[in-house]
Design an enzyme around this catalytic site. Structure first.
Site, PDB file in Angstrom:
ATOM      1  N   GLY A 178       0.834  -1.199   0.000  1.00  0.00           N
ATOM      2  CA  GLY A 178       0.000   0.000   0.000  1.00  0.00           C
ATOM      3  C   GLY A 178       0.862   1.240   0.000  1.00  0.00           C
ATOM      4  O   GLY A 178       2.089   1.173   0.152  1.00  0.00           O
ATOM      5  N   LEU A 179       0.190   2.361  -0.135  1.00  0.00           N
ATOM      6  CA  LEU A 179       0.888   3.646  -0.194  1.00  0.00           C
ATOM      7  C   LEU A 179       1.631   3.933   1.110  1.00  0.00           C
ATOM      8  O   LEU A 179       1.273   3.406   2.171  1.00  0.00           O
ATOM      9  CB  LEU A 179      -0.118   4.775  -0.427  1.00  0.00           C
ATOM     10  N   SER A 180       2.608   4.793   1.035  1.00  0.00           N
ATOM     11  CA  SER A 180       3.253   5.297   2.240  1.00  0.00           C
ATOM     12  C   SER A 180       2.182   5.983   3.100  1.00  0.00           C
ATOM     13  O   SER A 180       1.357   6.737   2.581  1.00  0.00           O
ATOM     14  CB  SER A 180       4.342   6.298   1.846  1.00  0.00           C
ATOM     15  N   GLY A 181       2.181   5.681   4.374  1.00  0.00           N
ATOM     16  CA  GLY A 181       1.205   6.294   5.271  1.00  0.00           C
ATOM     17  C   GLY A 181      -0.128   5.559   5.333  1.00  0.00           C
ATOM     18  O   GLY A 181      -1.026   5.956   6.077  1.00  0.00           O
ATOM     19  N   GLY A 189      -0.629   2.629   6.515  1.00  0.00           N
ATOM     20  CA  GLY A 189      -0.743   1.923   7.803  1.00  0.00           C
ATOM     21  C   GLY A 189      -0.055   0.566   7.849  1.00  0.00           C
ATOM     22  O   GLY A 189      -0.278  -0.209   8.774  1.00  0.00           O
ATOM     23  N   LYS A 190       0.801   0.289   6.876  1.00  0.00           N
ATOM     24  CA  LYS A 190       1.445  -1.032   6.805  1.00  0.00           C
ATOM     25  C   LYS A 190       2.288  -1.328   8.052  1.00  0.00           C
ATOM     26  O   LYS A 190       2.168  -2.379   8.663  1.00  0.00           O
ATOM     27  CB  LYS A 190       2.340  -1.113   5.545  1.00  0.00           C
ATOM     28  N   SER A 250       5.809  -1.933  -2.291  1.00  0.00           N
ATOM     29  CA  SER A 250       5.759  -2.876  -3.419  1.00  0.00           C
ATOM     30  C   SER A 250       4.696  -2.473  -4.446  1.00  0.00           C
ATOM     31  O   SER A 250       3.673  -3.149  -4.588  1.00  0.00           O
ATOM     32  CB  SER A 250       5.556  -4.315  -2.934  1.00  0.00           C
TER      33      SER A 250
HETATM   34  P1  ADP Z   1       3.111   2.960   6.244  1.00  0.00           P
HETATM   35  O1  ADP Z   1       3.952   1.928   6.947  1.00  0.00           O
HETATM   36  O2  ADP Z   1       2.078   2.363   5.355  1.00  0.00           O
HETATM   37  O3  ADP Z   1       3.924   4.015   5.560  1.00  0.00           O
HETATM   38  P2  ADP Z   1       2.543   3.879   8.917  1.00  0.00           P
HETATM   39  O4  ADP Z   1       2.034   2.660   9.617  1.00  0.00           O
HETATM   40  O5  ADP Z   1       3.983   4.267   9.137  1.00  0.00           O
HETATM   41  O6  ADP Z   1       2.255   3.733   7.356  1.00  0.00           O
HETATM   42  O7  ADP Z   1       1.648   5.134   9.287  1.00  0.00           O
HETATM   43  C1  ADP Z   1       0.240   5.071   9.258  1.00  0.00           C
HETATM   44  C2  ADP Z   1      -0.338   6.147  10.167  1.00  0.00           C
HETATM   45  O8  ADP Z   1      -1.769   6.045  10.118  1.00  0.00           O
HETATM   46  C3  ADP Z   1       0.072   5.974  11.625  1.00  0.00           C
HETATM   47  O9  ADP Z   1       0.277   7.248  12.181  1.00  0.00           O
HETATM   48  C4  ADP Z   1      -1.161   5.294  12.238  1.00  0.00           C
HETATM   49  O10 ADP Z   1      -1.311   5.599  13.617  1.00  0.00           O
HETATM   50  C5  ADP Z   1      -2.292   5.912  11.429  1.00  0.00           C
HETATM   51  N1  ADP Z   1      -3.517   5.070  11.362  1.00  0.00           N
HETATM   52  C6  ADP Z   1      -4.781   5.492  11.589  1.00  0.00           C
HETATM   53  N2  ADP Z   1      -5.661   4.490  11.462  1.00  0.00           N
HETATM   54  C7  ADP Z   1      -4.963   3.394  11.142  1.00  0.00           C
HETATM   55  C8  ADP Z   1      -5.339   2.038  10.887  1.00  0.00           C
HETATM   56  N3  ADP Z   1      -6.597   1.614  10.925  1.00  0.00           N
HETATM   57  N4  ADP Z   1      -4.356   1.165  10.564  1.00  0.00           N
HETATM   58  C9  ADP Z   1      -3.057   1.582  10.504  1.00  0.00           C
HETATM   59  N5  ADP Z   1      -2.646   2.847  10.737  1.00  0.00           N
HETATM   60  C10 ADP Z   1      -3.593   3.758  11.059  1.00  0.00           C
END
Ligand code: ADP
Length: 199
Positions: free
Chosen positions: A22-25, A27-28, A96
């Site tokens: 998934g996209l950056s941000g 929630g991965k 990815s």
């Molecule tokens: P990624 O790894 O995809 O770049 P991150 O996990 O680092 O994303 O960041 C995701 C952000 O979104 C975090 O600040 C997290 O607290 C927030 N968030 C809000 N709701 C959710 C959810 N349901 N699942 C995952 N992250 C969430």
């Protein structure tokens, strides 16, 4: 040599890959860490491969060109393969963005061993969250080839699961993950009890 199935018997759960894309941000990383913690609490031996972490070591020679992104996924998938053969549940947290790369990763595994999970939130939501400040930099032009802004993310066509992180909380997303993982973790329940008849 110890066969993969013998490792699984020792661990009392089957081995598999949970591939969070998934996209950056989106929630991965958040979900990968929450999933790992919950699996650990339930006695499941995991390994967590985070895309950012891998870029500091194994993949530190790679950039963000389409070619390098392919290699990034290829190497990660090969590491997953070794770990699955050793009986682990491997959680991958990696943008990815290329569908073909994810298909290649899947092709290394037996049916039922690879769970492609699309961690999804609209770009605007990811950009608003911007947990690492990367979107801000990408919009300023400080980061080239940034997925979602200046590089394409190919949405999975048939993932095992889509987690809508803008609609569900982390624990609700975990519940959805466990709904697909629990039956897949084999004849032993994650509490160590048999949950299916042995063959
Ligand atoms: P990624 O790894 O995809 O770049 P991150 O996990 O680092 O994303 O960041 C995701 C952000 O979104 C975090 O600040 C997290 O607290 C927030 N968030 C809000 N709701 C959710 C959810 N349901 N699942 C995952 N992250 C969430």
């Amino acid at each position: 040599m110890i066969a993969p199935c013998q490792h699984e018997l020792l661990k009392k759960h089957t081995a598999c890959v949970v591939w969070l894309t998934g996209l950056s941000g989106a929630g991965k990383t958040t979900l990968a860490m929450a999933l790992e913690k919950e699996l650990y609490n339930r006695g499941v031996h995991t390994a967590l491969l985070d895309g950012d972490g891998l870029r500091l070591g194994l993949n530190s020679d790679l950039g963000f060109s389409p070619e390098d992104r392919v290699i990034n996924v290829q190497r990660t998938a090969q590491v997953c393969k070794l770990m699955v053969d050793a009986g682990l549940v491997v959680i991958v947290s990696m943008i990815s963005p290329q569908a073909q790369s994810r298909t290649m990763a899947r092709s290394l595994f037996n049916p039922g061993q690879f769970f492609e999970v699309h961690v999804n939130a609209p770009l605007q939501v990811c950009e608003q969250r911007d947990p690492k400040g990367l979107y801000r930099k990408a919009r300023r032009g400080d980061i080239a080839q940034f997925t979602g802004i200046s590089a394409t993310y190919e949405v999975p066509e048939s993932p095992c699961l889509i987690l809508q992180t803008h609609q569900y909380t982390v624990s609700e997303c975990l519940e959805q993950l466990f709904a697909i993982l629990e039956p897949a973790l084999g004849r032993y329940s994650i509490n160590g009890r048999m949950n299916q008849q042995p063959d």
